[in-house]
Design an enzyme around this catalytic site. Structure first.
Site, short mmCIF file in Angstrom:
data_model
loop_
_atom_site.label_atom_id
_atom_site.label_comp_id
_atom_site.label_asym_id
_atom_site.label_seq_id
_atom_site.Cartn_x
_atom_site.Cartn_y
_atom_site.Cartn_z
N ARG A 1 0.82 -1.22 0.00
CA ARG A 1 0.00 0.00 0.00
C ARG A 1 0.85 1.27 0.00
NH1 ARG A 1 -5.65 -0.89 1.50
NH2 ARG A 1 -6.03 -2.75 0.29
N ARG B 1 -3.46 6.50 0.92
CA ARG B 1 -4.03 7.72 1.51
C ARG B 1 -3.12 8.46 2.48
NH1 ARG B 1 -9.46 4.95 3.32
NH2 ARG B 1 -7.99 3.23 3.24
N ARG C 1 -6.38 11.16 -6.40
CA ARG C 1 -7.64 10.44 -6.22
C ARG C 1 -8.81 11.41 -6.34
NH1 ARG C 1 -11.52 8.83 -3.24
NH2 ARG C 1 -11.96 6.73 -2.48
N ASP D 1 -6.73 -2.99 -7.72
CA ASP D 1 -7.28 -3.61 -6.51
C ASP D 1 -7.64 -5.06 -6.80
OD1 ASP D 1 -8.18 -2.77 -3.66
OD2 ASP D 1 -9.75 -4.10 -4.38
N TYR E 1 -14.90 -11.98 -0.33
CA TYR E 1 -15.62 -10.74 -0.68
C TYR E 1 -16.81 -11.03 -1.59
CZ TYR E 1 -11.77 -8.02 1.29
OH TYR E 1 -10.85 -7.47 2.14
O1 1CP Z 1 0.13 0.39 -3.20
C1 1CP Z 1 -0.28 -0.76 -3.34
O2 1CP Z 1 -0.07 -1.66 -2.50
C2 1CP Z 1 -0.97 -1.15 -4.64
C3 1CP Z 1 -2.39 -1.04 -4.68
C4 1CP Z 1 -3.30 -1.96 -3.88
C5 1CP Z 1 -3.19 -3.33 -3.56
C6 1CP Z 1 -2.01 -4.24 -3.75
C7 1CP Z 1 -4.57 -1.54 -3.43
C8 1CP Z 1 -5.09 -0.16 -3.56
N1 1CP Z 1 -5.24 -2.61 -2.93
C9 1CP Z 1 -4.43 -3.72 -2.97
C10 1CP Z 1 -4.73 -5.09 -2.55
C11 1CP Z 1 -5.93 -5.35 -1.73
N2 1CP Z 1 -7.18 -4.80 -1.82
C12 1CP Z 1 -5.98 -6.35 -0.74
C13 1CP Z 1 -4.84 -7.30 -0.41
C14 1CP Z 1 -3.80 -6.65 0.44
C15 1CP Z 1 -4.23 -6.32 1.84
O3 1CP Z 1 -4.55 -7.24 2.60
O4 1CP Z 1 -4.22 -5.13 2.17
C16 1CP Z 1 -7.28 -6.35 -0.19
C17 1CP Z 1 -7.82 -7.24 0.92
C18 1CP Z 1 -8.04 -5.37 -0.89
C19 1CP Z 1 -9.48 -5.05 -0.71
C20 1CP Z 1 -9.66 -3.62 -0.39
N3 1CP Z 1 -9.59 -2.62 -1.32
C21 1CP Z 1 -9.80 -3.03 0.87
C22 1CP Z 1 -9.82 -3.78 2.20
C23 1CP Z 1 -11.21 -3.97 2.68
C24 1CP Z 1 -11.24 -4.83 3.95
O5 1CP Z 1 -11.85 -5.90 3.91
O6 1CP Z 1 -10.64 -4.43 4.96
C25 1CP Z 1 -9.87 -1.64 0.69
C26 1CP Z 1 -10.06 -0.58 1.74
C27 1CP Z 1 -9.71 -1.40 -0.70
C28 1CP Z 1 -9.63 -0.08 -1.39
C29 1CP Z 1 -8.23 0.31 -1.72
N4 1CP Z 1 -7.39 -0.44 -2.53
C30 1CP Z 1 -6.20 0.25 -2.70
C31 1CP Z 1 -6.30 1.48 -1.95
C32 1CP Z 1 -5.23 2.53 -1.88
C33 1CP Z 1 -7.56 1.51 -1.35
C34 1CP Z 1 -8.15 2.64 -0.51
C35 1CP Z 1 -9.09 3.37 -1.39
C36 1CP Z 1 -9.11 4.85 -1.25
O7 1CP Z 1 -8.27 5.57 -1.83
O8 1CP Z 1 -10.03 5.32 -0.59
#
Ligand code: 1CP
Length: 344
Positions: free
Chosen positions: A26, A30, A39, A76, A153
Site C-alpha cells: 500500500r 491515503r 484520487r 485492486d 468478498y
Molecule cells: O500500493 C499498493 O499496494 C498497490 C495497490 C493496492 C493493492 C495491492 C490496493 C489499492 N489494494 C491492494 C490489494 C488489496 N485490496 C488487498 C490485499 C492486500 C491487503 O490485505 O491489504 C485487499 C484485501 C483489498 C481489498 C480492499 N480494497 C480493501 C480492504 C477492505 C477490507 O476488507 O478491509 C480496501 C479498503 C480497498 C480499497 C483500496 N485499494 C487500494 C487502496 C489505496 C484503497 C483505498 C481506497 C481509497 O483511496 O479510498
C-alpha cells in the site's frame, strides 16, 4: 539496467543483499498527500484504478518521493470479481461492497474468463506505461488477490471480520464453493499472465484472509490454488518470480513454500522473524514483516525494529517490507526514517 540486475530480482533469484531491497505494501495510498490529490482528480477510487494515466501516476508517487526498489501496480484485488460480472462499489469511509454470490444460480451467472479483458484492459495499459516510466533500477510488481481471499468478498459482499459467510457456503454447498474457486483460479492465472505480457517483472498473490481457513482446509484452498497459479505462470515463463502472501499462515508456511514453489514468501507481523530466518529463508526469499503501526508511531521503536530485521535476515535472500499495508494514519516522514535506518 537489465531486469535480472535489479536488486529485487537478484534476491528473488536467491542472492543475499545487505542492505536489502525495500518496498511497502500500500505504498501508494491515503497517507500521501499527492495520492489524495490524484484520487480527488479521478473522482472515485474505481475511476482511479481504470484510468491508466492516473493509476500510473499514483504508482510512481512513492518511487519519486522515497526511491523504493520496487513499484507495485496501482489497482485492486476486487477488479477481478467485477470483471467476472459482480457489481462493485466503494462506500466512503467504510470499504468495498459487492453483489453477493451464495448459490448455483450466482455461479452460473458469472462471465467466462474469456470476457475478463473487456473490463481489465486498462490495467494492462497501466502496466505498459509504467515499464517506460520507472527508473532503470526499480522493479515492477504486478498482483492479484488469491482465490480464497477474493471469494470471501464475493460471497459476503463486503469485508468481514471472520470470513464466516465464505466458510458457511463451503460447508453447506461444496460444489458451488469449489466451482467458484476453480473460476477464480483460472481468472487469476489469466489476469497475472496478461500483466506479465504487459511488462510486470514479478507478481504477488495476496491471500490476506488465509488465516481464516481452518487447518484442514488451508492446504486445499490457499496452498493448492497458489500452486496451480505458479505452475501455469511458469509453463509460459520458466522461473518467473512469484511472491506468495498467505497471511497468518503461521506454521503452515513451510509446506506452502514447498508445495507452491513460490520464489518468496511474504510474512505478516505475527511471524517470529528469527524462526522465519531459520526455517523459511533456506528454502525461499522472505519478505516482511515490520509492524505497520511503527509507521504511525515512529521514534526509536521504528529504528530498532528496522535494524533488527536487517540483522536477522542478513544471511539470506530478503526483501524489506511491512507485515501488512501502511495505514492512512501513517506519517510520511516515518517512511524516510525507516529507509535511512535500513540503509545506514
Ligand atoms: O500500493 C499498493 O499496494 C498497490 C495497490 C493496492 C493493492 C495491492 C490496493 C489499492 N489494494 C491492494 C490489494 C488489496 N485490496 C488487498 C490485499 C492486500 C491487503 O490485505 O491489504 C485487499 C484485501 C483489498 C481489498 C480492499 N480494497 C480493501 C480492504 C477492505 C477490507 O476488507 O478491509 C480496501 C479498503 C480497498 C480499497 C483500496 N485499494 C487500494 C487502496 C489505496 C484503497 C483505498 C481506497 C481509497 O483511496 O479510498
Amino acid at each position: 539496467m537489465k531486469t535480472e540486475d535489479k536488486a529485487l530480482l537478484r534476491v528473488l533469484a536467491g542472492e543475499a543483499l545487505d542492505p536489502p531491497p525495500a518496498w511497502m505494501m500500500r505504498q501508494a495510498g491515503r497517507y500521501l498527500p499527492e495520492y489524495r490529490a490524484t484520487r480527488a482528480k479521478a473522482g472515485s477510487f474505481l475511476d482511479l484504478c481504470y484510468t491508466p494515466e492516473l493509476a500510473a501516476e499514483v504508482t510512481l508517487q512513492p518511487i519519486r518521493r522515497y526511491g523504493f526498489d520496487a513499484a507495485i501496480l496501482f489497482a485492486d484485488i476486487l477488479l477481478v470479481p467485477q470483471a467476472l460480472g459482480a457489481d462493485l462499489w466503494f462506500v466512503e469511509g467504510e470499504g468495498p461492497r459487492l453483489s453477493t454470490l451464495t448459490d448455483a444460480a450466482g455461479l452460473a451467472a458469472l462471465r467466462p474468463v474469456s470476457a475478463l479483458d473487456e473490463t481489465l484492459a486498462p490495467i494492462y495499459e497501466t502496466v505498459r506505461s509504467l515499464r517506460g516510466a520507472l527508473p532503470a533500477e526499480t522493479a515492477l510488481i504486478g498482483f492479484a488477490g488469491a482465490p480464497w481471499t477474493v471469494a470471501t468478498y464475493m460471497i459476503a459482499g463486503r469485508g468481514t471480520k471472520d470470513h464466516a459467510p465464505a466458510r458457511a457456503v463451503r460447508y453447506r454447498d461444496p460444489v458451488v464453493f469449489d466451482g467458484l474457486m476453480a473460476r477464480l483460479t483460472e481468472a487469476t492465472t489469466h489476469y497475472l499472465l496478461q500483466q506479465i505480457d504487459a511488462g510486470a517483472e514479478v507478481v504477488m498473490l495476496f491471500d490476506s484472509w488465509s488465516g481464516a481457513l481452518p487447518g484442514p482446509l488451508f492446504q486445499r484452498y490457499a496452498t493448492q490454488p497458489a500452486a496451480e497459479i505458479v505452475t501455469a505462470i511458469r509453463e509460459k515463463h520458466p522461473g518467473f518470480p512469484v511472491i506468495g502472501f498467505p497471511r497468518q499462515g503461521g506454521e503452515k508456511l513451510p509446506a506452502f513454500i514447498a508445495e507452491t514453489g513460490v520464489s518468496a514468501c511474504a510474512i505478516d507481523s505475527g511471524v517470529d522473524p528469527v524462526w522465519a530466518a531459520e526455517v523459511l529463508q533456506p528454502v525461499a526469499c522472505v519478505q516482511g514483516n515490520l509492524d505497520p503501526t511503527l509507521m504511525v508511531a515512529g521514534g526509536a521503536a521504528l529504528e530498532d525494529g528496522v535494524r533488527a530485521l536487517r540483522r536477522i535476515f542478513a544471511g539470506g535472500p530478503y526483501i524489506f517490507n511491512l507485515g501488512h499495508g501502511i495505514t492512512p494514519e501513517a506519517d510520511p516522514r516515518n517512511v524516510t526514517r525507516m529507509l535511512e535506518a535500513l540503509r545506514a
